[in-house]
Write an enzyme that holds these catalytic residues in place. Structure first.
Site, PDB file in Angstrom:
ATOM      1  N   CYS A   7       0.868  -1.185   0.000  1.00 57.21           N
ATOM      2  CA  CYS A   7       0.000   0.000   0.000  1.00 57.21           C
ATOM      3  C   CYS A   7       0.902   1.231   0.000  1.00 57.21           C
ATOM      4  CB  CYS A   7      -0.980  -0.012   1.170  1.00 57.21           C
ATOM      5  SG  CYS A   7      -0.224   0.082   2.807  1.00 57.21           S
ATOM      6  N   ARG A  13      -3.187  -0.505   5.563  1.00 55.58           N
ATOM      7  CA  ARG A  13      -3.832  -1.574   4.798  1.00 55.58           C
ATOM      8  C   ARG A  13      -2.951  -2.795   4.585  1.00 55.58           C
ATOM      9  NH1 ARG A  13      -5.264   2.253  -0.098  1.00 55.58           N
ATOM     10  NH2 ARG A  13      -3.296   3.114   0.681  1.00 55.58           N
ATOM     11  N   ASP A 117      -7.942   3.996   1.361  1.00 52.48           N
ATOM     12  CA  ASP A 117      -7.000   4.361   2.424  1.00 52.48           C
ATOM     13  C   ASP A 117      -7.779   4.834   3.659  1.00 52.48           C
ATOM     14  OD1 ASP A 117      -5.010   5.354   3.987  1.00 52.48           O
ATOM     15  OD2 ASP A 117      -4.137   6.647   2.443  1.00 52.48           O
TER      16      ASP A 117
HETATM   17  P1  4NP Z   1      -1.686   2.926   4.156  1.00 51.83           P
HETATM   18  O1  4NP Z   1      -2.235   4.290   4.744  1.00 51.83           O
HETATM   19  O2  4NP Z   1      -1.211   3.216   2.746  1.00 51.83           O
HETATM   20  O3  4NP Z   1      -2.877   2.031   4.156  1.00 51.83           O
HETATM   21  O4  4NP Z   1      -0.584   2.474   5.077  1.00 51.83           O
HETATM   22  C1  4NP Z   1      -1.432   5.442   4.831  1.00 51.83           C
HETATM   23  C2  4NP Z   1      -0.650   5.630   5.945  1.00 51.83           C
HETATM   24  C3  4NP Z   1       0.134   6.778   6.049  1.00 51.83           C
HETATM   25  C4  4NP Z   1       0.103   7.715   5.041  1.00 51.83           C
HETATM   26  C5  4NP Z   1      -0.674   7.511   3.925  1.00 51.83           C
HETATM   27  C6  4NP Z   1      -1.454   6.367   3.822  1.00 51.83           C
HETATM   28  N1  4NP Z   1       0.883   8.891   5.145  1.00 51.83           N
HETATM   29  O5  4NP Z   1       0.749   9.779   4.290  1.00 51.83           O
HETATM   30  O6  4NP Z   1       1.664   9.024   6.110  1.00 51.83           O
END
Ligand code: 4NP
Length: 144
Positions: A7, A13, A117
């Site tokens: 992800c 995720r 997300d």
């Molecule tokens: P993930 O969610 O892609 O599902 O891990 C996110 C976690 C952190 C960030 C973006 C998406 N971030 O910008 O820090």
């Protein structure tokens, strides 16, 4: 079988997908190696987001020992299948593919749908868990 879940941040995720797939495969007696990675580097070295840890724990899965890392080109050599959560992940990972065989390993976890997300929406962690769980169930059926 070696599977990589990808992800953006590798804290919400894909750690859930990693933990769910690992547990499901083990439950089916499959000797699968499952890992996860992110396309963004903000959280490298950190454990998963507390909300993902809590959601997984509520379903009997401990993901607290996972450590965030970046997706790297050598992952195309290491893994048989690379499952991404959304279309940004898909284009980011495909942009690193060196050839058609690398690119052929990359698919959306949900086939034609995305896992949204949940980072800015606390209440989305449980629905995301359910979506990922269903995606993993379908993949295990197809690949085992
Ligand atoms: P993930 O969610 O892609 O599902 O891990 C996110 C976690 C952190 C960030 C973006 C998406 N971030 O910008 O820090």
């Amino acid at each position: 079988m070696k599977i990589l879940m990808v992800c953006l941040g590798n804290i919400c995720r894909s750690p859930l997908a990693h933990g769910i797939m690992e547990q499901m495969a083990r439950g089916k007696g499959l000797d699968w190696e499952v890992e996860s990675a992110g396309t963004g580097n903000w959280h490298v070295g950190e454990p998963p987001d507390q909300r993902s840890i809590r959601t997984a724990r509520a379903h009997g899965i401990d993901i607290s020992g996972q450590v965030c890392r970046l997706f790297r080109v050598s992952d195309f050599d290491t893994y048989d299948h690379i499952f991404v959560m959304d279309r940004n992940n898909l284009s980011d990972v495909l942009a690193m593919a060196r050839n058609k065989s690398d690119a052929a390993k990359v698919k959306l976890l949900l086939g034609d749908k995305i896992v949204p997300d949940p980072y800015y929406e606390d209440e989305q962690f449980e629905p995301v868990f359910k979506m990922v769980e269903e995606g993993c169930r379908v993949i295990i059926e197809e690949l085992s």
